[in-house]
Design an enzyme around this catalytic site. Structure first.
Site, PDB file in Angstrom:
ATOM      1  N   SER A   1       8.022  52.332  60.616  1.00  0.00           N
ATOM      2  CA  SER A   1       8.045  53.594  61.372  1.00  0.00           C
ATOM      3  C   SER A   1       7.364  53.390  62.717  1.00  0.00           C
ATOM      4  CB  SER A   1       7.275  54.641  60.559  1.00  0.00           C
ATOM      5  OG  SER A   1       6.897  55.743  61.349  1.00  0.00           O
TER       6      SER A   1
ATOM      7  N   TYR B   1       0.650  58.923  56.097  1.00  0.00           N
ATOM      8  CA  TYR B   1       1.915  58.255  56.444  1.00  0.00           C
ATOM      9  C   TYR B   1       1.639  57.058  57.370  1.00  0.00           C
ATOM     10  CZ  TYR B   1       6.872  58.027  57.922  1.00  0.00           C
ATOM     11  OH  TYR B   1       8.167  57.644  58.184  1.00  0.00           O
TER      12      TYR B   1
HETATM   13  P1  NAP Z   1      14.909  61.343  53.515  1.00  0.00           P
HETATM   14  O1  NAP Z   1      16.072  61.893  54.258  1.00  0.00           O
HETATM   15  O2  NAP Z   1      13.830  62.259  53.086  1.00  0.00           O
HETATM   16  O3  NAP Z   1      15.426  60.476  52.235  1.00  0.00           O
HETATM   17  C1  NAP Z   1      14.482  59.898  51.375  1.00  0.00           C
HETATM   18  C2  NAP Z   1      15.175  59.248  50.193  1.00  0.00           C
HETATM   19  O4  NAP Z   1      14.179  58.640  49.348  1.00  0.00           O
HETATM   20  C3  NAP Z   1      15.943  60.208  49.314  1.00  0.00           C
HETATM   21  O5  NAP Z   1      17.094  59.561  48.812  1.00  0.00           O
HETATM   22  C4  NAP Z   1      14.976  60.515  48.167  1.00  0.00           C
HETATM   23  O6  NAP Z   1      15.706  60.955  47.034  1.00  0.00           O
HETATM   24  C5  NAP Z   1      14.313  59.128  48.004  1.00  0.00           C
HETATM   25  N1  NAP Z   1      12.964  59.105  47.416  1.00  0.00           N
HETATM   26  C6  NAP Z   1      11.840  59.741  47.839  1.00  0.00           C
HETATM   27  N2  NAP Z   1      10.811  59.441  47.030  1.00  0.00           N
HETATM   28  C7  NAP Z   1      11.283  58.585  46.081  1.00  0.00           C
HETATM   29  C8  NAP Z   1      10.700  57.934  44.955  1.00  0.00           C
HETATM   30  N3  NAP Z   1       9.409  58.088  44.623  1.00  0.00           N
HETATM   31  N4  NAP Z   1      11.480  57.127  44.191  1.00  0.00           N
HETATM   32  C9  NAP Z   1      12.786  56.959  44.492  1.00  0.00           C
HETATM   33  N5  NAP Z   1      13.390  57.556  45.537  1.00  0.00           N
HETATM   34  C10 NAP Z   1      12.649  58.371  46.322  1.00  0.00           C
HETATM   35  O7  NAP Z   1      14.221  60.214  54.401  1.00  0.00           O
HETATM   36  P2  NAP Z   1      14.786  59.412  55.655  1.00  0.00           P
HETATM   37  O8  NAP Z   1      14.439  60.166  56.868  1.00  0.00           O
HETATM   38  O9  NAP Z   1      16.161  58.941  55.413  1.00  0.00           O
HETATM   39  O10 NAP Z   1      13.765  58.186  55.593  1.00  0.00           O
HETATM   40  C11 NAP Z   1      14.009  57.013  54.867  1.00  0.00           C
HETATM   41  C12 NAP Z   1      12.877  56.050  55.161  1.00  0.00           C
HETATM   42  O11 NAP Z   1      12.783  55.858  56.566  1.00  0.00           O
HETATM   43  C13 NAP Z   1      11.500  56.542  54.714  1.00  0.00           C
HETATM   44  O12 NAP Z   1      10.729  55.447  54.274  1.00  0.00           O
HETATM   45  C14 NAP Z   1      10.929  57.126  55.988  1.00  0.00           C
HETATM   46  O13 NAP Z   1       9.541  57.171  55.982  1.00  0.00           O
HETATM   47  C15 NAP Z   1      11.462  56.162  57.002  1.00  0.00           C
HETATM   48  N6  NAP Z   1      11.534  56.658  58.368  1.00  0.00           N
HETATM   49  C16 NAP Z   1      12.203  57.806  58.675  1.00  0.00           C
HETATM   50  C17 NAP Z   1      12.287  58.178  60.008  1.00  0.00           C
HETATM   51  C18 NAP Z   1      13.005  59.411  60.466  1.00  0.00           C
HETATM   52  O14 NAP Z   1      12.855  59.790  61.640  1.00  0.00           O
HETATM   53  N7  NAP Z   1      13.789  60.051  59.639  1.00  0.00           N
HETATM   54  C19 NAP Z   1      11.699  57.412  60.984  1.00  0.00           C
HETATM   55  C20 NAP Z   1      11.020  56.255  60.618  1.00  0.00           C
HETATM   56  C21 NAP Z   1      10.949  55.888  59.309  1.00  0.00           C
HETATM   57  P3  NAP Z   1      14.988  61.877  45.886  1.00  0.00           P
HETATM   58  O15 NAP Z   1      14.325  63.014  46.605  1.00  0.00           O
HETATM   59  O16 NAP Z   1      16.102  62.290  44.965  1.00  0.00           O
HETATM   60  O17 NAP Z   1      14.026  60.970  45.205  1.00  0.00           O
HETATM   61  C1  GCO Z   2       6.688  62.442  61.937  1.00  0.00           C
HETATM   62  C2  GCO Z   2       8.033  62.029  61.529  1.00  0.00           C
HETATM   63  C3  GCO Z   2       8.173  60.635  61.030  1.00  0.00           C
HETATM   64  C4  GCO Z   2       8.918  59.938  62.066  1.00  0.00           C
HETATM   65  C5  GCO Z   2       9.103  58.484  61.941  1.00  0.00           C
HETATM   66  C6  GCO Z   2       8.804  57.845  63.259  1.00  0.00           C
HETATM   67  O1  GCO Z   2       6.298  63.514  61.500  1.00  0.00           O
HETATM   68  O2  GCO Z   2       6.063  61.736  62.742  1.00  0.00           O
HETATM   69  O3  GCO Z   2       8.515  62.887  60.620  1.00  0.00           O
HETATM   70  O4  GCO Z   2       8.900  60.536  59.855  1.00  0.00           O
HETATM   71  O5  GCO Z   2      10.216  60.472  62.128  1.00  0.00           O
HETATM   72  O6  GCO Z   2       8.501  57.880  60.872  1.00  0.00           O
HETATM   73  O7  GCO Z   2       9.199  56.525  63.252  1.00  0.00           O
END
Ligand code: NAP
Ligand code: GCO
Length: 266
Positions: free
Chosen positions: A147, A160
């Protein structure tokens, strides 16, 4: 070897955790299109069923599991079943993750620990379960979804940021400890990506205006937009394919330039 062969995942077995929707789904879709067999998991039965339907609509025969990545027993059982049915895992993406946006002094220790458990301890648990099979096979790719918070802090995301900073170091350590077995462990660091996780930060205001955080992110991103899960597809294929066989312990940030930018001048 041709360039398309270098990036091909033909015949590879990939496990993408938390790939019911969002970033994980897009990465799994990309891997399937590059030729890999796909397994994924999530916790909710409803999400599992919706995801299986969504994969099917895209012509992808994904194998889905209800499995909580924080449970070592459930993870071991899932990895055993994937190995028996699809073959031993070549590519692991530790994608499942949660966030809690709570000021640190209001956050309960249990809430802090839950984020650490899912975002940091679980990648350790799942990697631990697949590494022996990768050693046996003579190759493996582990991609940890990091992230901006692997590098930066901000208000309300102490747990986080601690987890994602730790995940960056777990990445380097797996690379160091298992690089000699032809296992590459790298991170992918998404910027701000439009998924359910970030939906509360993009909600329209009652007066129809954009959310202040939405405006803030646009001003901090040289690309002047939120990323999409599809923006992660190419970088994730690179890190899973032979194209990255000498790339190890690196975090590839896919952030529209956020980490390079001091922010818009007043
Ligand atoms: P999301 O839309 O909330 O999807 C999360 C997924 O993880 C869902 O399929 C959820 O399904 C599953 N999950 C959550 N807890 C779990 C557990 N304990 N065991 C198994 N499955 C679990 O998240 P996203 O935004 O796609 O993010 C995916 C990854 O990228 C995360 O690690 C997040 O921190 C990272 N990330 C996101 C962003 C962003 O801007 N969106 C940026 C940087 C990094 P269930 O709820 O059914 O378990
Ligand atoms: C936040 C976001 C994070 C970011 C991401 C940045 O509150 O800062 O929700 O999930 O989107 O991880 O890389």
């Amino acid at each position: 070897m041709s360039i398309s062969e270098i990036f091909s995942l033909k015949g590879r077995v990939a496990l993408v955790t938390g790939a019911a929707y969002g970033i994980g789904f897009a990465i799994a879709e990309a891997y399937a299109k590059a030729g890999a067999k796909i397994a994924f998991n999530c916790r909710s039965k409803e999400h599992l069923e919706q995801a299986l339907k969504a994969y099917k609509e895209k012509g992808i025969d994904a194998k889905g599991y209800i499995c909580d990545v924080t449970s070592e027993d459930e993870v071991r059982e899932m990895v055993r079943d994937i190995t028996d049915t699809l073959g031993s895992i070549d590519i692991l993406v530790n994608n499942a993750g949660i966030i809690k946006r709570i000021p640190m002094t209001d956050m309960k220790v249990e809430e802090f620990k839950q984020v650490i458990d899912i975002d940091l301890t679980a990648p350790f648990i799942v990697s631990k379960a697949v590494i022996p099979g990768m050693i046996e096979k003579g190759h493996g790719k582990i991609i940890n979804v990091c992230s901006m918070m692997s590098e930066l802090g901000r208000e309300t995301v102490s747990a986080y940021a601690a987890a994602k900073g730790g995940l960056k170091m777990l990445t380097k350590n797996i690379a160091s400890e298992y690089g000699a077995y032809n296992i590459q462990c790298n991170g992918i660091g998404p910027g701000y990506i439009a998924t359910p996780q970030t939906a509360p930060l993009r909600e329209r205001q009652e007066n129809g205006e954009r959310h202040p955080f939405d405006k803030f992110i646009i001003s901090k991103t040289p690309a002047e937009r939120w990323g999409t899960p599809e923006d992660l597809m190419g970088p994730a294929i690179f890190l899973a394919s032979e194209a990255s066989d000498f790339v190890n312990g690196h975090v590839l940030y896919v952030d529209g330039g956020i980490l390079a930018y001091i922010g818009r001048q007043p």
